[in-house]
Write an enzyme that holds these catalytic residues in place. Structure first.
Site, PDB file in Angstrom:
ATOM      1  N   ASP A 196      20.948  62.654  31.674  1.00 10.83           N
ATOM      2  CA  ASP A 196      21.984  61.691  31.313  1.00 10.83           C
ATOM      3  C   ASP A 196      22.134  60.634  32.414  1.00 10.83           C
ATOM      4  O   ASP A 196      22.133  60.966  33.603  1.00 10.83           O
ATOM      5  CB  ASP A 196      23.305  62.472  31.145  1.00 10.83           C
ATOM      6  CG  ASP A 196      24.404  61.634  30.542  1.00 10.83           C
ATOM      7  OD1 ASP A 196      24.226  61.179  29.403  1.00 10.83           O
ATOM      8  OD2 ASP A 196      25.435  61.434  31.206  1.00 10.83           O
ATOM      9  N   GLU A 252      17.402  59.282  30.533  1.00  8.92           N
ATOM     10  CA  GLU A 252      18.132  58.242  29.798  1.00  8.92           C
ATOM     11  C   GLU A 252      18.215  57.055  30.745  1.00  8.92           C
ATOM     12  O   GLU A 252      19.061  57.017  31.634  1.00  8.92           O
ATOM     13  CB  GLU A 252      19.542  58.713  29.416  1.00  8.92           C
ATOM     14  CG  GLU A 252      20.235  57.682  28.537  1.00  8.92           C
ATOM     15  CD  GLU A 252      21.756  57.659  28.630  1.00  8.92           C
ATOM     16  OE1 GLU A 252      22.392  57.083  27.747  1.00  8.92           O
ATOM     17  OE2 GLU A 252      22.315  58.192  29.610  1.00  8.92           O
TER      18      GLU A 252
HETATM   19  C1  GLC Z   1      25.215  58.885  28.289  1.00  6.09           C
HETATM   20  C2  GLC Z   1      25.461  59.689  27.040  1.00  6.09           C
HETATM   21  C3  GLC Z   1      26.789  59.290  26.481  1.00  6.09           C
HETATM   22  C4  GLC Z   1      27.861  59.608  27.513  1.00  6.09           C
HETATM   23  C5  GLC Z   1      27.550  58.928  28.847  1.00  6.09           C
HETATM   24  C6  GLC Z   1      28.383  59.484  29.960  1.00  6.09           C
HETATM   25  O1  GLC Z   1      25.096  57.546  28.039  1.00  6.09           O
HETATM   26  O2  GLC Z   1      24.409  59.512  26.122  1.00  6.09           O
HETATM   27  O3  GLC Z   1      27.079  59.903  25.268  1.00  6.09           O
HETATM   28  O4  GLC Z   1      29.098  59.163  27.061  1.00  6.09           O
HETATM   29  O5  GLC Z   1      26.220  59.144  29.228  1.00  6.09           O
HETATM   30  O6  GLC Z   1      27.975  60.767  30.303  1.00  6.09           O
END
Ligand code: GLC
Length: 513
Positions: A196, A252
């Protein structure tokens, strides 16, 4: 030509948003036993792996992306032994399991943050002295300032909700803690991690203000993509490589360019990173072509994704503002064929195989995404793509929860026509189409080269080939003439004759010269 490549290189991975997939316990929230019961559906769909969004102990200020204990399952979702059973059942069915790991921030309920509030170990987070106003101008991704004040007058940084304090990655204790968390889940048999906010973690020394034009993902941002972050992934890679069985990690990573993205997937770092370009692109031949070219030029292990739990579902993105609501679905089906024809791996989001649209009319009192509350209702937030899956039946809870239970978000009445049960055994349904596309892709797997060749096409259409497979997608408003071919492998809609209609894609078999 069949080369042994690691499983993740060309995998189809199915994202399970755990709260919204299947509720076995009957509390209206999805859980791990619910997922386990539905694994045969996923095996039949033909995916290679599942990615589970966070199921760890959490007060759920951000749907579980606020982790209070990285080594336990929240009672809402089950127990550690439910997790172990899920993994072994998935493996028995030939499905790999990827879990989410959240290293940028914890929950404010995490014991480290609770200790920090008492004045112990504040250096694990980012605390600063300040006066009446926050230490700098940074804004939270969820609206409002990225700083909150503690009762004793210090400020702490949270790039997301105040309940999600950012860790201080300049503290070695944070490093060793996460290496240990990785090992904890690897020892339990997970095949990989989805990281994440992987381009977060480090903030520029001195925490300088962002430039007035904002704090987007520019290379020079004091917030995102700091060079130090790459050392973290080098260490993580060593841990992953020390386990048998091709364990992997996907980041991500939101960036401005494919070149910046490529930095995260250098050979000693992450195996993959999400390529969000397509998810942000309009329905447009030239836009799709540029994304494909830029991606293939920059990264050797490409990934593709059309929807996830953070964005408006692509049926709705492609259909918005159009009089004919079936157009969005036709385009979504066509985009799938383009994505699955490309080299690399594809990430699907639960419900896209049912053709689910975004739910736009959720009542304000039902909305739970902190973005909605923090922006005082100005931003709708992400609940519309997180509505629980309709499995069967003609009314809520559509088999998502046991009869008589209300799901945590209301499901639309129109979803009676979209349930998995209703679509199964119907080859013309979106579910039948996804199953067939994944079956054909599996059959071709290992026979296709890594490179694509562009063939001549009108501007709004794309025609590319990979060995014997030719993919044509028509994003324009005129029919497109198909190139010479032996037979049609699959179409996103029935294909007759030599013309491909607008909003349609097709795979052709072309014997190699
Ligand atoms: C990422 C996740 C999202 C979350 C954010 C904070 O972007 O995909 O859903 O709110 O991180 O952890």
């Amino acid at each position: 030509m069949h080369m042994e490549i690691p499983w993740w290189r060309d995998a189809v991975v199915y994202e399970i948003y755990v709260r919204s997939f299947a509720d076995a316990s009957g509390d209206g929230v999805g859980d791990l036993p619910g997922i386990r019961q539905r694994l045969p559906y996923l095996a039949e769909l033909g995916v290679d792996a599942i990615w589970l969004t966070p199921f760890y102990r959490s007060p759920m200020a951000d749907g579980g992306y606020d982790v209070a204990d990285y080594r336990d399952v929240d009672p809402l979702f089950g127990t550690l032994s439910d997790f172990d059973e899920l993994v072994s059942e998935a493996h028995r069915l030939g499905l790999r399991v990827i879990v989410d790991i959240v290293p940028n921030h914890s929950s404010s309920a995490h014991e480290w943050f609770q200790a920090a509030l008492r004045g112990e170990g504040r250096d694990r987070y980012i605390f600063r002295d300040g006066g009446e106003s926050p230490p700098n101008n940074w804004q939270s991704t969820f609206s409002g300032p990225a700083w909150s004040k503690t009762p004793d007058g210090q400020w702490y940084l949270h790039l997301f909700a105040p309940e999600q304090p950012d860790f201080n990655w300049r503290n070695p204790e944070v490093h060793s803690e996460f290496l240990d968390v990785l090992r904890f889940w690897l020892d339990r048999g997970v095949d990989g991690f989805r990281i994440d906010v992987a381009m977060g973690l480090y903030k520029a020394e001195g925490l300088p203000d962002t430039p007035p034009e904002g704090q987007a993902f520019k290379a020079e941002s004091p917030i995102w993509g700091r060079p130090e972050v790459h050392e973290v992934y080098r260490d993580w890679r060593k841990v992953l490589d020390s386990y048998a069985g091709e364990r992997m990690a996907i980041g991500e990573v939101w960036t401005d360019s494919a070149e910046d993205l490529a930095l995260y997937v250098r050979p000693d770092e992450l195996h993959q990173s999400f390529n969000f370009a397509w998810l942000e692109a309009p329905w447009s031949g030239p836009a799709f072509k540029k994304i494909i070219d830029d991606t293939l030029a920059a990264v050797t292990a490409p990934t593709w994704v059309l929807s996830n739990h953070d964005v408006v579902r692509h049926v709705t993105r492609y259909g918005d503002g159009l009089a004919n609501s079936t157009t969005g679905l036709a385009r979504a089906r066509a985009a799938l064929l383009a994505m699955l024809a490309l080299p690399g791996s594809a990430y699907l989001y639960q419900g896209e195989e049912l053709g689910l649209p975004e739910v736009k009319d959720l009542p304000p009192e039902a909305r739970q995404d902190p973005i909605f509350a923090r922006s005082k209702g100005e931003l709708a937030g992400r609940d519309g793509c997180r509505v629980p899956i309709p499995w069967s039946g003609v009314a809520e809870p559509y088999g998502f929860s046991p009869e008589g239970t209300r799901p945590w978000l209301p499901q639309p009445v129109e979803w009676a026509a979209l349930s998995a049960e209703r679509q199964s055994n119907d080859p013309g349904s979106t579910l039948g189409f996804y199953q067939e596309a994944l079956r054909v892709r599996r059959e071709l797997r290992g026979t296709l080269p890594d490179e694509i060749t562009w063939l001549d096409a009108p501007e709004e259409a794309l025609i590319f080939s990979r060995g014997p497979l030719t993919c044509v997608i028509n994003c324009g408003s005129e029919p497109v003439r198909l190139p010479p071919h032996e037979r049609v492998l699959i179409g996103s809609a029935p294909v007759e004759g030599h013309l491909l209609l607008p909003d349609t894609a097709v795979w052709l078999h072309t014997p190699e010269a």
